[in-house]
Scaffold this motif. Structure first.
Motif, PDB file in Angstrom:
ATOM      1  N   VAL A   1      -2.766  -7.177  -8.062  1.00  8.23           N
ATOM      2  CA  VAL A   1      -1.940  -6.004  -7.781  1.00  8.23           C
ATOM      3  C   VAL A   1      -0.701  -6.415  -6.992  1.00  8.23           C
ATOM      4  O   VAL A   1      -0.791  -7.158  -6.007  1.00  8.23           O
ATOM      5  CB  VAL A   1      -2.743  -4.949  -6.988  1.00  8.23           C
ATOM      6  N   ASP A   2       0.440  -5.932  -7.422  1.00  4.58           N
ATOM      7  CA  ASP A   2       1.705  -6.180  -6.724  1.00  4.58           C
ATOM      8  C   ASP A   2       1.884  -5.078  -5.675  1.00  4.58           C
ATOM      9  O   ASP A   2       2.431  -4.014  -5.951  1.00  4.58           O
ATOM     10  CB  ASP A   2       2.864  -6.168  -7.731  1.00  4.58           C
ATOM     11  N   PHE A   3       1.415  -5.340  -4.460  1.00  5.23           N
ATOM     12  CA  PHE A   3       1.477  -4.328  -3.410  1.00  5.23           C
ATOM     13  C   PHE A   3       2.905  -4.028  -2.983  1.00  5.23           C
ATOM     14  O   PHE A   3       3.199  -2.922  -2.529  1.00  5.23           O
ATOM     15  CB  PHE A   3       0.632  -4.761  -2.207  1.00  5.23           C
ATOM     16  N   ASP A   4       3.787  -5.001  -3.126  1.00  6.47           N
ATOM     17  CA  ASP A   4       5.191  -4.765  -2.798  1.00  6.47           C
ATOM     18  C   ASP A   4       5.769  -3.696  -3.717  1.00  6.47           C
ATOM     19  O   ASP A   4       6.497  -2.796  -3.280  1.00  6.47           O
ATOM     20  CB  ASP A   4       5.968  -6.074  -2.949  1.00  6.47           C
ATOM     21  N   LEU A   5       5.419  -3.753  -5.003  1.00 10.19           N
ATOM     22  CA  LEU A   5       5.900  -2.759  -5.966  1.00 10.19           C
ATOM     23  C   LEU A   5       5.333  -1.374  -5.646  1.00 10.19           C
ATOM     24  O   LEU A   5       6.053  -0.368  -5.680  1.00 10.19           O
ATOM     25  CB  LEU A   5       5.500  -3.175  -7.380  1.00 10.19           C
ATOM     26  N   LEU A   6       4.038  -1.294  -5.307  1.00  6.85           N
ATOM     27  CA  LEU A   6       3.431  -0.014  -4.949  1.00  6.85           C
ATOM     28  C   LEU A   6       4.071   0.554  -3.687  1.00  6.85           C
ATOM     29  O   LEU A   6       4.353   1.759  -3.598  1.00  6.85           O
ATOM     30  CB  LEU A   6       1.925  -0.188  -4.716  1.00  6.85           C
ATOM     31  N   ASN A   7       4.289  -0.308  -2.724  1.00  6.36           N
ATOM     32  CA  ASN A   7       4.890   0.100  -1.456  1.00  6.36           C
ATOM     33  C   ASN A   7       6.279   0.694  -1.675  1.00  6.36           C
ATOM     34  O   ASN A   7       6.599   1.789  -1.184  1.00  6.36           O
ATOM     35  CB  ASN A   7       4.960  -1.124  -0.531  1.00  6.36           C
ATOM     36  N   ARG A   8       7.098  -0.033  -2.443  1.00  8.04           N
ATOM     37  CA  ARG A   8       8.457   0.442  -2.689  1.00  8.04           C
ATOM     38  C   ARG A   8       8.466   1.740  -3.489  1.00  8.04           C
ATOM     39  O   ARG A   8       9.243   2.661  -3.205  1.00  8.04           O
ATOM     40  CB  ARG A   8       9.259  -0.636  -3.426  1.00  8.04           C
ATOM     41  N   ALA A   9       7.572   1.843  -4.464  1.00 10.47           N
ATOM     42  CA  ALA A   9       7.508   3.060  -5.284  1.00 10.47           C
ATOM     43  C   ALA A   9       7.108   4.264  -4.435  1.00 10.47           C
ATOM     44  O   ALA A   9       7.666   5.361  -4.588  1.00 10.47           O
ATOM     45  CB  ALA A   9       6.513   2.863  -6.418  1.00 10.47           C
ATOM     46  N   ALA A  10       6.155   4.080  -3.538  1.00  8.52           N
ATOM     47  CA  ALA A  10       5.703   5.177  -2.684  1.00  8.52           C
ATOM     48  C   ALA A  10       6.814   5.628  -1.746  1.00  8.52           C
ATOM     49  O   ALA A  10       7.033   6.836  -1.537  1.00  8.52           O
ATOM     50  CB  ALA A  10       4.476   4.742  -1.890  1.00  8.52           C
ATOM     51  N   ARG A  11       7.534   4.661  -1.175  1.00  5.77           N
ATOM     52  CA  ARG A  11       8.617   5.020  -0.245  1.00  5.77           C
ATOM     53  C   ARG A  11       9.759   5.721  -0.972  1.00  5.77           C
ATOM     54  O   ARG A  11      10.354   6.658  -0.442  1.00  5.77           O
ATOM     55  CB  ARG A  11       9.112   3.769   0.486  1.00  5.77           C
ATOM     56  N   GLU A  12      10.034   5.278  -2.192  1.00  7.69           N
ATOM     57  CA  GLU A  12      11.080   5.941  -2.981  1.00  7.69           C
ATOM     58  C   GLU A  12      10.712   7.376  -3.325  1.00  7.69           C
ATOM     59  O   GLU A  12      11.589   8.224  -3.526  1.00  7.69           O
ATOM     60  CB  GLU A  12      11.346   5.143  -4.263  1.00  7.69           C
ATOM     61  N   LYS A  13       9.399   7.660  -3.378  1.00 14.27           N
ATOM     62  CA  LYS A  13       8.913   9.015  -3.670  1.00 14.27           C
ATOM     63  C   LYS A  13       8.730   9.848  -2.404  1.00 14.27           C
ATOM     64  O   LYS A  13       8.232  10.980  -2.466  1.00 14.27           O
ATOM     65  CB  LYS A  13       7.585   8.939  -4.423  1.00 14.27           C
ATOM     66  N   GLY A  14       9.130   9.317  -1.254  1.00 11.09           N
ATOM     67  CA  GLY A  14       9.116  10.102  -0.027  1.00 11.09           C
ATOM     68  C   GLY A  14       7.922   9.918   0.880  1.00 11.09           C
ATOM     69  O   GLY A  14       7.807  10.619   1.904  1.00 11.09           O
ATOM     70  N   LEU A  15       7.014   9.004   0.558  1.00 15.85           N
ATOM     71  CA  LEU A  15       5.859   8.778   1.422  1.00 15.85           C
ATOM     72  C   LEU A  15       6.150   7.689   2.447  1.00 15.85           C
ATOM     73  O   LEU A  15       7.077   6.883   2.285  1.00 15.85           O
ATOM     74  CB  LEU A  15       4.642   8.368   0.588  1.00 15.85           C
ATOM     75  N   LYS A  16       5.339   7.656   3.480  1.00 12.52           N
ATOM     76  CA  LYS A  16       5.383   6.559   4.442  1.00 12.52           C
ATOM     77  C   LYS A  16       4.244   5.614   4.115  1.00 12.52           C
ATOM     78  O   LYS A  16       3.103   6.046   3.917  1.00 12.52           O
ATOM     79  CB  LYS A  16       5.258   7.068   5.871  1.00 12.52           C
ATOM     80  N   ALA A  17       4.541   4.327   4.037  1.00 10.10           N
ATOM     81  CA  ALA A  17       3.539   3.327   3.676  1.00 10.10           C
ATOM     82  C   ALA A  17       3.173   2.489   4.896  1.00 10.10           C
ATOM     83  O   ALA A  17       4.038   2.126   5.702  1.00 10.10           O
ATOM     84  CB  ALA A  17       4.071   2.429   2.560  1.00 10.10           C
ATOM     85  N   PHE A  18       1.899   2.190   5.023  1.00  7.31           N
ATOM     86  CA  PHE A  18       1.395   1.328   6.085  1.00  7.31           C
ATOM     87  C   PHE A  18       0.693   0.144   5.439  1.00  7.31           C
ATOM     88  O   PHE A  18      -0.187   0.294   4.615  1.00  7.31           O
ATOM     89  CB  PHE A  18       0.418   2.094   6.981  1.00  7.31           C
ATOM     90  N   GLY A  19       1.118  -1.064   5.809  1.00 14.92           N
ATOM     91  CA  GLY A  19       0.571  -2.259   5.206  1.00 14.92           C
ATOM     92  C   GLY A  19       1.481  -2.756   4.092  1.00 14.92           C
ATOM     93  O   GLY A  19       2.656  -2.376   4.019  1.00 14.92           O
ATOM     94  N   PRO A  20       0.958  -3.613   3.225  1.00 14.18           N
ATOM     95  CA  PRO A  20      -0.454  -3.975   3.169  1.00 14.18           C
ATOM     96  C   PRO A  20      -0.863  -4.970   4.257  1.00 14.18           C
ATOM     97  O   PRO A  20      -0.080  -5.845   4.637  1.00 14.18           O
ATOM     98  CB  PRO A  20      -0.611  -4.609   1.791  1.00 14.18           C
ATOM     99  N   THR A  21      -2.078  -4.785   4.745  1.00  9.93           N
ATOM    100  CA  THR A  21      -2.730  -5.750   5.614  1.00  9.93           C
ATOM    101  C   THR A  21      -3.906  -6.325   4.842  1.00  9.93           C
ATOM    102  O   THR A  21      -4.209  -5.872   3.742  1.00  9.93           O
ATOM    103  CB  THR A  21      -3.201  -5.084   6.922  1.00  9.93           C
ATOM    104  N   THR A  22      -4.536  -7.329   5.375  1.00  6.96           N
ATOM    105  CA  THR A  22      -5.675  -7.906   4.681  1.00  6.96           C
ATOM    106  C   THR A  22      -6.928  -7.071   4.934  1.00  6.96           C
ATOM    107  O   THR A  22      -7.049  -6.396   5.966  1.00  6.96           O
ATOM    108  CB  THR A  22      -5.943  -9.345   5.126  1.00  6.96           C
ATOM    109  N   GLN A  23      -7.863  -7.123   3.984  1.00  5.68           N
ATOM    110  CA  GLN A  23      -9.094  -6.348   4.126  1.00  5.68           C
ATOM    111  C   GLN A  23      -9.864  -6.757   5.374  1.00  5.68           C
ATOM    112  O   GLN A  23     -10.411  -5.907   6.086  1.00  5.68           O
ATOM    113  CB  GLN A  23      -9.981  -6.542   2.888  1.00  5.68           C
ATOM    114  N   GLY A  24      -9.897  -8.064   5.654  1.00  3.11           N
ATOM    115  CA  GLY A  24     -10.626  -8.533   6.826  1.00  3.11           C
ATOM    116  C   GLY A  24     -10.078  -7.958   8.116  1.00  3.11           C
ATOM    117  O   GLY A  24     -10.828  -7.443   8.958  1.00  3.11           O
ATOM    118  N   LEU A  25      -8.766  -8.023   8.291  1.00  2.00           N
ATOM    119  CA  LEU A  25      -8.148  -7.488   9.514  1.00  2.00           C
ATOM    120  C   LEU A  25      -8.330  -5.982   9.592  1.00  2.00           C
ATOM    121  O   LEU A  25      -8.606  -5.430  10.662  1.00  2.00           O
ATOM    122  CB  LEU A  25      -6.664  -7.854   9.541  1.00  2.00           C
ATOM    123  N   PHE A  26      -8.187  -5.302   8.468  1.00  2.66           N
ATOM    124  CA  PHE A  26      -8.316  -3.847   8.449  1.00  2.66           C
ATOM    125  C   PHE A  26      -9.721  -3.418   8.860  1.00  2.66           C
ATOM    126  O   PHE A  26      -9.906  -2.557   9.727  1.00  2.66           O
ATOM    127  CB  PHE A  26      -7.985  -3.321   7.056  1.00  2.66           C
TER     128      PHE A  26
END
Length: 362
Positions: free
Chosen positions: A275-300
């Motif tokens: 999964v390209d999390f950078d692409l998901l992050n940018r798409a969400a922000r362009e749609k008006g949401l606030k994005a947190f992360g991505p962080t790693t599953q272990g740290l989370f």
């Protein structure tokens, strides 16, 4: 030759090569011969194991995270709890059990599963009989929503492109014959419209570069953004992938916990891509949401209290071999969080409106 391979070979020979996205969609979701129509996909007896199948602790922590979001939303008396790609229903069952003590939370919930597999729907019904099922997120009723997607985006169909002599071409699935046997494989063809989704950094790479994009993932993010912006809520995405868009071939097939040829037995192996999390992050922000992360599953997981939960669970009496029980809990904790297991490869991304308090774990 599998039934689906015969169908695909005839289709391609009669028309033309198909995109990798079309191939993935057929292999995974064909109504008769698709991979997810199989009865056993998950767990030791299946082809792969997801975090909820590793330990109940994973679902418990997800449940408490979602309950926290509901509280920060102001405890709405109605909220849609939506899981995308719910597997066997294990994650949702653990979420509901763990959040049962949260006052009024269960009464507010309407559980919705986005699932296309008839076989998996039946298994989910055994664990969460009161859920409602949908083919797409768009058909879930409007209202405040808590959305969770664990290993959902990695199975969405991707397009692949390859750069040769300074130009980009799309990787297509073609059919041929070798040693008198019909074979499927990759060939290069004209780049389709989805090339526009490839980031400039990847497009400017050297010859031989491979780019992957997932239009279906962007569609889901769009639906998520519309829902959360209009009605409030939060979404949590957990999957394996990379933080920043990068060139590379991550398309893979897994059967019986081993990597196999993705074109040998279509319909009998799981097909995924990182999964390209950078692409998901940018798409969400362009749609008006606030994005947190991505962080790693272990740290989370450790940040939201998995270590403390593991200690409590390890010390709980099970009326059997206490030492073996403790060893299993600690081994499960390691599998979920260690850097050489699921802890680093898997990433976590949270999406929510700007007016909701920041989520734990980031």
């Amino acid at each position: 030759m599998t039934d689906l391979k015969s169908i695909l070979v005839k289709q391609i020979q009669a028309t033309s090569p198909i995109t990798l996205a079309e191939y993935m969609a057929q292999c995974l979701m064909h109504p008769t011969h698709g991979y997810y129509q199989k009865e056993r996909v998950f767990g030791a007896g299946g082809d792969f194991t997801t975090a909820p199948e590793v330990s109940q602790m994973f679902g418990e922590m997800m449940g408490l995270w979602l309950a926290d979001r509901w509280i920060k939303m102001g405890r709405p008396n109605q909220v849609n709890l939506i899981e995308l790609g719910p597997g066997r229903g294990t994650l949702m069952a653990d979420i509901l059990r763990a959040t049962n003590p949260v006052e009024d939370f269960q009464d507010a919930l309407a559980v919705h599963f986005v699932e296309t597999s008839k076989q998996l729907r039946q298994q989910q019904k055994e664990r969460v009989p009161h859920a409602q099922w949908h083919d797409t997120l768009a058909s879930v009723p409007d209202g405040p929503a808590l959305i969770i997607a664990n290993e959902f985006f990695d199975a969405l169909p991707i397009h692949q492109f390859e750069k040769q002599n300074g130009q980009w071409f799309e990787r297509l699935v073609s059919a041929g014959t070798g040693d008198g046997v019909a074979k499927l494989g990759l060939a290069l063809g004209p780049a389709g419209v989805h090339l526009s989704l490839v980031s400039d950094a990847v497009k400017n790479g050297p010859d031989g570069s491979i780019a992957e994009v997932c239009p279906a993932a962007l569609s889901v993010i769009g639906d998520t953004a519309h829902r959360l912006s209009a009605h409030g809520g939060a979404a949590l995405i957990i999957d394996y992938g990379y933080r920043k868009s990068a060139a590379g071939d991550t398309f893979q097939a897994v059967k019986s916990h081993q990597y196999v040829d993705a074109f040998e037995e279509p319909g009998r192996a799981d097909l995924t891509a990182h999964v390209d999390f950078d692409l998901l992050n940018r798409a969400a922000r362009e749609k008006g949401l606030k994005a947190f992360g991505p962080t790693t599953q272990g740290l989370f997981l450790m940040a939201i209290g998995l270590g403390a939960r593991a200690q409590v669970l390890a010390q709980a009496s099970v009326g059997g071999d206490e030492e073996a029980h403790q060893a299993k809990v600690l081994n499960d904790l390691k599998r979920l969080t260690a850097t050489d297991q699921m802890g680093t490869l898997f990433k976590v991304l949270a999406l929510q409106p700007h007016d909701l308090a920041p989520p734990p774990g980031f």
